[in-house]
Design a protein around this motif. Structure first.
Motif, PDB file in Angstrom:
ATOM      1  N   PRO A 204       0.751  -1.009   0.145  1.00  0.00           N
ATOM      2  CA  PRO A 204      -0.071  -0.134   0.006  1.00  0.00           C
ATOM      3  C   PRO A 204       0.864   1.483   0.001  1.00  0.00           C
ATOM      4  N   GLU A 205       2.088   1.370   0.516  1.00  0.00           N
ATOM      5  CA  GLU A 205       2.965   2.399   0.359  1.00  0.00           C
ATOM      6  C   GLU A 205       3.337   2.540  -0.994  1.00  0.00           C
ATOM      7  N   GLN A 206       3.488   1.747  -2.029  1.00  0.00           N
ATOM      8  CA  GLN A 206       3.797   1.970  -3.533  1.00  0.00           C
ATOM      9  C   GLN A 206       2.617   2.136  -4.451  1.00  0.00           C
ATOM     10  N   PHE A 207       1.580   1.564  -3.911  1.00  0.00           N
ATOM     11  CA  PHE A 207       0.294   1.655  -4.782  1.00  0.00           C
ATOM     12  C   PHE A 207      -1.038   0.947  -3.971  1.00  0.00           C
ATOM     13  N   ALA A 208      -1.783   1.724  -4.285  1.00  0.00           N
ATOM     14  CA  ALA A 208      -3.277   1.364  -3.211  1.00  0.00           C
ATOM     15  C   ALA A 208      -3.882   0.116  -3.565  1.00  0.00           C
ATOM     16  N   GLY A 209      -3.678  -0.513  -4.555  1.00  0.00           N
ATOM     17  CA  GLY A 209      -4.454  -1.594  -5.129  1.00  0.00           C
ATOM     18  C   GLY A 209      -3.660  -2.752  -4.836  1.00  0.00           C
ATOM     19  N   LEU A 210      -4.354  -3.937  -4.589  1.00  0.00           N
ATOM     20  CA  LEU A 210      -3.886  -5.275  -4.678  1.00  0.00           C
ATOM     21  C   LEU A 210      -3.765  -6.001  -6.197  1.00  0.00           C
ATOM     22  N   ILE A 211      -2.799  -6.589  -6.534  1.00  0.00           N
ATOM     23  CA  ILE A 211      -2.840  -7.154  -7.683  1.00  0.00           C
ATOM     24  C   ILE A 211      -2.870  -8.987  -7.695  1.00  0.00           C
ATOM     25  N   LEU A 212      -4.044  -9.147  -8.416  1.00  0.00           N
ATOM     26  CA  LEU A 212      -4.308 -10.445  -8.242  1.00  0.00           C
ATOM     27  C   LEU A 212      -4.017 -10.967  -9.637  1.00  0.00           C
ATOM     28  N   ARG A 213      -3.143 -12.139  -9.951  1.00  0.00           N
ATOM     29  CA  ARG A 213      -3.158 -12.777 -11.276  1.00  0.00           C
ATOM     30  C   ARG A 213      -3.661 -13.883 -11.246  1.00  0.00           C
TER      31      ARG A 213
END
Length: 186
Positions: free
Chosen positions: A39-48
């Motif tokens: 969350p410090e880098q990007f507000a979203g979670l990445i799910l592949r």
């Protein structure tokens, strides 16, 4: 003259989805170790997902962006699979996702060469600046898409919201290129 049928491949479908509720992204990372969440880098979670091969960005607002699908159906299937995975966490999903296709991108082979200099002079709403980009940027009005035309006869079509718009756009530009004698089939 026999018209050569273009080969059209859908290469990416971008869809957004919402479930209109807040999500605890940390709960998803507890259940699935293969997700990316910083969350410090990007507000979203990445799910592949591997099948269908897609990537979904999940936000705490319940909004999602799914990329990588090669059809509208695959995009919807991927979103539903992501929702099933989230349901296996402590997040209680109350609503079914509302999925909206935002962009369909395709790669096209017209199986002939395009005379770009003549095409740039002939095609309306086209920009050709070869010192900056090797293709013509052509804006279609209906459907509202953008087509990149290359001398090799390859095209990229983007901006469509439905697959049918891709086929309509490609058929329109191909017919126009044929009509204006801008195609060379050797």
């Amino acid at each position: 003259m026999v018209q050569i049928k273009p080969h059209i491949s859908i290469v990416n479908v971008v869809a957004t989805a919402t479930i209109n509720q807040k999500l605890d992204l940390t709960e998803i990372t507890k259940k699935y170790s293969d997700v990316e969440y910083d969350p410090e880098q990007f507000a979203g979670l990445i799910l592949r997902l591997n099948n269908p091969r897609t990537t979904t960005l999940i936000f705490s607002t319940g909004n999602m962006v799914c990329t990588g699908a090669t059809s509208e159906e695959m995009s919807i299937k991927a979103v539903n699979m992501v929702i099933q995975k989230i349901r296996k966490t402590k997040n209680k999903i109350k609503n079914n996702p509302r999925v909206t296709i935002q962009n369909v991108v395709s790669s096209i082979n017209l199986k002939g060469k395009i005379n770009l200099i003549q095409a740039a002079k002939t095609l309306p709403r086209s920009i050709y600046e070869p010192e900056q980009f090797s293709g013509i940027v052509h804006r279609m009005l209906d459907p509202k898409t953008v087509i990149l035309l290359f001398a090799s006869g390859k095209l990229i079509c983007t901006g469509a919201r439905r697959e049918e718009e891709i086929y309509h756009s490609v058929n329109q530009i191909h017919s126009l290129l044929e009509e204006k004698n801008l195609m060379d089939y050797d």
